[in-house]
Design an enzyme around this catalytic site. Structure first.
Site, PDB file in Angstrom:
ATOM      1  CG  HIS A 286      -6.478   1.192   1.761  1.00  0.00           C
ATOM      2  ND1 HIS A 286      -5.604   1.790   0.876  1.00  0.00           N
ATOM      3  CD2 HIS A 286      -5.698   0.452   2.603  1.00  0.00           C
ATOM      4  CE1 HIS A 286      -4.369   1.424   1.154  1.00  0.00           C
ATOM      5  NE2 HIS A 286      -4.402   0.622   2.209  1.00  0.00           N
TER       6      HIS A 286
ATOM      7  CB  CYS B 112      -0.964  -0.007   1.184  1.00  0.00           C
ATOM      8  SG  CYS B 112      -2.103  -1.397   1.135  1.00  0.00           S
TER       9      CYS B 112
ATOM     10  CG  HIS C 291      -1.788   4.176   5.572  1.00  0.00           C
ATOM     11  ND1 HIS C 291      -1.829   4.081   4.201  1.00  0.00           N
ATOM     12  CD2 HIS C 291      -1.969   2.911   6.053  1.00  0.00           C
ATOM     13  CE1 HIS C 291      -2.037   2.818   3.853  1.00  0.00           C
ATOM     14  NE2 HIS C 291      -2.120   2.085   4.953  1.00  0.00           N
TER      15      HIS C 291
END
Length: 418
Positions: free
Chosen positions: A335, A169, A302
């Site tokens: 996400h 990620c 994040h």
């Protein structure tokens, strides 16, 4: 113990400008739609319809409209054969080249995690039914991670070398950071960068089986957070040598000033609990930019909404920063994995342009173990000069990038904007 990337000397380094940016995400297509959704603190997470989620705990995701993708792909040769990820990349690049039609990249650096995963799923399932293998060549040809980048290049006659970064990620932020270093080093003058990922059933079910996804709303940093929701999208930024861009009269949307990376070496899916890896990535970005933590006006965290990730990141932010506003826009759009860092860089870009703090929606109360200044539920007008965007991934991959607002430069006599 976390390992950090080597910080190279930035003496006499070139300054790096963002001169154009394109984005496709659940928030919308382009900078204007993205701003509208952010300003409204709009929840763009919806019920998954692309595949069955009846046996999953989580049933929602941030999704990009197929109808709009197909409409934008109408002029693309062989568009019906291309993967959805290719259509996202083509649209994001179209936006960049609409802003800067003269931009000729010398290099393209893109982050992703899934590539054409859904085509791989179709091929695998078809192996059990050989009569359904008629489309196998198309699926195989459009599965590789570099194919959406190549398709975007082809659509606009670009032949620049392509580098693909797959680092969980952190991929999108790693891609931007690497592109930034390529321009700052002086080796390249113009680089395209960003990230993409398209929702895929295998990935969705995988996160659900790990119980990382939530059947509820995604509420990053909230005391009662219960997990993440997935998203999808693509973002592309045009990076240039700042002085060269100014000399030709190009508008500068923002300047990238620092990049930091680290690796936790702790666990395949969990961050090091103290947040040392996240902290070292942020410290690296600050050192790389030659600024202090007090110079940062906003952090796009994040912030996945999972218990362990938010706790580790929250501790790292608290240790470095004193009350800086923090939000996770994943609460609005999910996400998007390898695309997340690139899309969230666009969020920071828009925040710098329009001078506001994006909201952390679905927020009720802060985790009692965290000391953070969360931008709760509603957008807040603010003076924003410098932003920090974080991306942390499985395997302990950590990356952070700093961006700042650049005041307009005085026009030279007779100079016009490119």
């Amino acid at each position: 113990m976390a390992q950090t990337g080597t910080q190279k000397s930035t003496e006499n380094a070139a300054r790096v400008a963002v001169t154009a940016a394109g984005v496709v995400s659940p928030l919308g297509f382009g900078l204007a739609e993205t701003f509208d959704s952010l300003w409204s603190a709009r929840d763009c997470v919806t019920q998954v319809m692309r595949f069955s989620v009846t046996q999953c705990r989580c049933k929602t995701a941030g999704q990009v409209s197929d109808a709009r993708l197909l409409a934008s792909a109408a002029e693309t040769p062989r568009s019906a054969r291309l993967h959805r990820a290719s259509h996202m990349m083509i649209e994001a690049l179209r936006q960049v080249l609409t802003q800067r039609p003269e931009f000729e990249p010398e290099l393209t650096v893109i982050g992703t995690t899934s590539g054409g995963m859904s085509y791989g799923e179709r091929y695998y399932r078809s192996l059990k039914r050989p009569q359904n293998l008629r489309h196998a060549p198309t699926w195989i040809a459009n599965y590789p991670a570099q194919k959406p980048v190549i398709d975007a290049h082809t659509a606009f006659g670009i032949s620049a070398p392509c580098q693909v970064i797959a680092n969980a990620c952190a991929s999108g932020t790693n891609a931007i950071g690497h592109a930034f270093e390529c321009v700052r080093s002086g080796r390249y003058q113009r680089v395209l960068t960003g990230g993409y990922d398209a929702l895929a059933e295998m990935v969705f079910v995988g996160f659900d089986s790990l119980q990382a996804s939530t059947p509820e709303q995604c509420r990053p940093f909230d005391r009662h957070r219960s997990g993440m929701v997935l998203g999808e999208g693509a973002a592309v930024l045009a990076l240039e040598n700042l002085e060269v861009a100014r000399q030709r009269g190009a508008s500068v949307l923002a300047e990238i000033i620092g990049y930091g990376i680290s690796t936790d070496n702790f666990h395949i899916t969990q961050p090091e609990p103290s947040g040392i890896g996240a902290r070292q990535a942020m410290e690296g970005a600050l050192q790389n930019a030659h600024i202090s933590a007090s110079d940062v006006d906003y952090i796009n965290a994040h912030g996945t909404g999972t218990v362990f990730n938010d706790a580790a990141e929250g501790k790292a932010i608290s240790a470095l920063f004193n009350g800086v506003p923090v939000s996770s826009t994943k609460s609005m759009m999910g996400h998007s994995l390898g695309a997340a860092g690139a899309i969230e860089a666009i969020v920071c870009l828009v925040a710098l342009q329009h001078q506001f703090l994006p909201a952390n929606i679905n927020f009720a109360s802060l985790d009692e173990d965290l000391d953070l200044n969360i931008v709760e539920n509603e957008t807040q007008p603010a003076v924003v000069s410098t932003t920090l965007s974080n991306s942390f991934g499985f395997g302990g991959t950590n990356a952070a990038v700093l961006m700042r607002k650049v005041p307009p430069s005085p026009r030279l006599s007779g100079q016009t904007e490119a």
